[in-house]
Design a protein around this motif. Sequence first.
Motif, PDB file in Angstrom:
ATOM      1  N   ALA A 210     -28.049  17.187  32.383  1.00 10.39           N
ATOM      2  CA  ALA A 210     -29.329  17.320  31.687  1.00 10.39           C
ATOM      3  C   ALA A 210     -30.279  16.190  32.067  1.00 10.39           C
ATOM      4  N   MET A 211     -29.745  14.966  32.194  1.00  9.84           N
ATOM      5  CA  MET A 211     -30.592  13.833  32.568  1.00  9.84           C
ATOM      6  C   MET A 211     -31.162  14.005  33.973  1.00  9.84           C
ATOM      7  N   LEU A 212     -30.371  14.579  34.865  1.00  6.86           N
ATOM      8  CA  LEU A 212     -30.801  14.721  36.251  1.00  6.86           C
ATOM      9  C   LEU A 212     -31.623  15.978  36.508  1.00  6.86           C
ATOM     10  N   SER A 213     -31.547  16.953  35.617  1.00 10.51           N
ATOM     11  CA  SER A 213     -32.190  18.238  35.867  1.00 10.51           C
ATOM     12  C   SER A 213     -33.706  18.144  35.980  1.00 10.51           C
ATOM     13  N   GLY A 214     -34.324  17.214  35.276  1.00 12.96           N
ATOM     14  CA  GLY A 214     -35.775  17.086  35.338  1.00 12.96           C
ATOM     15  C   GLY A 214     -36.250  16.109  36.392  1.00 12.96           C
ATOM     16  N   LEU A 215     -35.315  15.507  37.094  1.00  8.85           N
ATOM     17  CA  LEU A 215     -35.659  14.497  38.092  1.00  8.85           C
ATOM     18  C   LEU A 215     -36.211  15.154  39.353  1.00  8.85           C
ATOM     19  N   ASP A 216     -37.281  14.588  39.887  1.00 12.28           N
ATOM     20  CA  ASP A 216     -37.845  15.076  41.142  1.00 12.28           C
ATOM     21  C   ASP A 216     -36.769  14.987  42.224  1.00 12.28           C
ATOM     22  N   SER A 217     -36.601  16.040  42.988  1.00 10.05           N
ATOM     23  CA  SER A 217     -35.512  16.124  43.973  1.00 10.05           C
ATOM     24  C   SER A 217     -35.573  15.018  45.021  1.00 10.05           C
ATOM     25  N   LYS A 218     -36.740  14.414  45.239  1.00  4.44           N
ATOM     26  CA  LYS A 218     -36.818  13.339  46.231  1.00  4.44           C
ATOM     27  C   LYS A 218     -36.052  12.090  45.786  1.00  4.44           C
ATOM     28  N   TYR A 219     -35.746  11.995  44.472  1.00  7.66           N
ATOM     29  CA  TYR A 219     -35.019  10.835  43.959  1.00  7.66           C
ATOM     30  C   TYR A 219     -33.494  11.028  43.917  1.00  7.66           C
ATOM     31  N   ILE A 220     -33.044  12.238  44.115  1.00  8.60           N
ATOM     32  CA  ILE A 220     -31.598  12.530  44.050  1.00  8.60           C
ATOM     33  C   ILE A 220     -30.792  11.672  45.028  1.00  8.60           C
ATOM     34  N   PRO A 221     -31.216  11.510  46.289  1.00  9.64           N
ATOM     35  CA  PRO A 221     -30.424  10.649  47.194  1.00  9.64           C
ATOM     36  C   PRO A 221     -30.262   9.225  46.669  1.00  9.64           C
ATOM     37  N   TYR A 222     -31.273   8.706  45.983  1.00 14.34           N
ATOM     38  CA  TYR A 222     -31.186   7.353  45.422  1.00 14.34           C
ATOM     39  C   TYR A 222     -30.161   7.303  44.284  1.00 14.34           C
ATOM     40  N   VAL A 223     -30.177   8.321  43.467  1.00 11.24           N
ATOM     41  CA  VAL A 223     -29.216   8.399  42.370  1.00 11.24           C
ATOM     42  C   VAL A 223     -27.801   8.488  42.940  1.00 11.24           C
ATOM     43  N   GLU A 224     -27.607   9.300  43.975  1.00 17.24           N
ATOM     44  CA  GLU A 224     -26.293   9.426  44.609  1.00 17.24           C
ATOM     45  C   GLU A 224     -25.833   8.084  45.165  1.00 17.24           C
ATOM     46  N   ASP A 225     -26.742   7.353  45.822  1.00 15.99           N
ATOM     47  CA  ASP A 225     -26.394   6.036  46.369  1.00 15.99           C
ATOM     48  C   ASP A 225     -25.998   5.062  45.259  1.00 15.99           C
ATOM     49  N   LEU A 226     -26.774   5.053  44.177  1.00 15.11           N
ATOM     50  CA  LEU A 226     -26.468   4.167  43.054  1.00 15.11           C
ATOM     51  C   LEU A 226     -25.116   4.499  42.429  1.00 15.11           C
ATOM     52  N   LEU A 227     -24.877   5.781  42.214  1.00 10.13           N
ATOM     53  CA  LEU A 227     -23.612   6.203  41.613  1.00 10.13           C
ATOM     54  C   LEU A 227     -22.441   5.872  42.530  1.00 10.13           C
ATOM     55  N   SER A 228     -22.612   6.103  43.805  1.00  5.53           N
ATOM     56  CA  SER A 228     -21.549   5.787  44.769  1.00  5.53           C
ATOM     57  C   SER A 228     -21.228   4.298  44.760  1.00  5.53           C
ATOM     58  N   ALA A 229     -22.253   3.458  44.752  1.00  4.75           N
ATOM     59  CA  ALA A 229     -22.045   2.005  44.728  1.00  4.75           C
ATOM     60  C   ALA A 229     -21.364   1.575  43.434  1.00  4.75           C
ATOM     61  N   TYR A 230     -21.774   2.159  42.317  1.00  8.88           N
ATOM     62  CA  TYR A 230     -21.176   1.814  41.033  1.00  8.88           C
ATOM     63  C   TYR A 230     -19.691   2.197  40.998  1.00  8.88           C
ATOM     64  N   LEU A 231     -19.382   3.424  41.453  1.00  6.41           N
ATOM     65  CA  LEU A 231     -17.983   3.862  41.453  1.00  6.41           C
ATOM     66  C   LEU A 231     -17.137   3.014  42.392  1.00  6.41           C
ATOM     67  N   LYS A 232     -17.696   2.619  43.516  1.00  5.26           N
ATOM     68  CA  LYS A 232     -16.980   1.751  44.445  1.00  5.26           C
ATOM     69  C   LYS A 232     -16.684   0.407  43.788  1.00  5.26           C
ATOM     70  N   SER A 233     -17.645  -0.130  43.046  1.00  5.90           N
ATOM     71  CA  SER A 233     -17.410  -1.419  42.378  1.00  5.90           C
ATOM     72  C   SER A 233     -16.331  -1.292  41.304  1.00  5.90           C
ATOM     73  N   LEU A 234     -16.284  -0.162  40.622  1.00  7.10           N
ATOM     74  CA  LEU A 234     -15.236   0.047  39.628  1.00  7.10           C
ATOM     75  C   LEU A 234     -13.859   0.089  40.287  1.00  7.10           C
ATOM     76  N   ARG A 235     -13.764   0.791  41.416  1.00  5.41           N
ATOM     77  CA  ARG A 235     -12.478   0.871  42.124  1.00  5.41           C
ATOM     78  C   ARG A 235     -12.035  -0.501  42.598  1.00  5.41           C
ATOM     79  N   LEU A 236     -12.969  -1.279  43.125  1.00  9.74           N
ATOM     80  CA  LEU A 236     -12.643  -2.617  43.625  1.00  9.74           C
ATOM     81  C   LEU A 236     -12.226  -3.562  42.501  1.00  9.74           C
ATOM     82  N   SER A 237     -12.816  -3.367  41.328  1.00  6.12           N
ATOM     83  CA  SER A 237     -12.485  -4.245  40.205  1.00  6.12           C
ATOM     84  C   SER A 237     -11.197  -3.817  39.493  1.00  6.12           C
ATOM     85  N   GLY A 238     -10.686  -2.635  39.870  1.00 12.39           N
ATOM     86  CA  GLY A 238      -9.439  -2.155  39.266  1.00 12.39           C
ATOM     87  C   GLY A 238      -9.602  -1.517  37.913  1.00 12.39           C
ATOM     88  N   LYS A 239     -10.784  -1.158  37.519  1.00 15.97           N
ATOM     89  CA  LYS A 239     -11.039  -0.539  36.220  1.00 15.97           C
ATOM     90  C   LYS A 239     -10.839   0.951  36.276  1.00 15.97           C
TER      91      LYS A 239
END
Length: 111
Positions: free
Chosen positions: A82-111
């Motif tokens: 729902a949060m992403l549904s109203g987002l302009d599609s040009k911003y989706i790649p940025y959201v994907e990059d942010l989410l990917s970086a966040y998940l990578k940091s979680l894996r590295l931290s062992g959480k």
Amino acid sequence: MKKQLNVEIGGRIRKTREALGYSREALAEKADLATSFIGTIELGTGSFTAESLIKLCHALGTSADYILFGAEEQSDLSTIDAMLSGLDSKYIPYVEDLLSAYLKSLRLSGK
């Protein structure tokens, strides 16, 4: 391989049954299956049909994915969707990059 797979599946069924506090007899009654059948499945010495799998899933309140593959049910992602549904599609790649970086940091931290 098939024997080991049957043992793993049976183990997940037994673990779920025990976590719910059900006896084999109680599970058999809830799933409309024979108690002896539940025993052979849990021990990995028997196999079952799709119909029996559906009955077991309903009785145990779990998914076929968990019973067959050991995968937990997916979380409800409707809020994120729902949060992403109203987002302009040009911003989706940025959201994907942010989410990917966040998940990578979680894996590295062992959480």
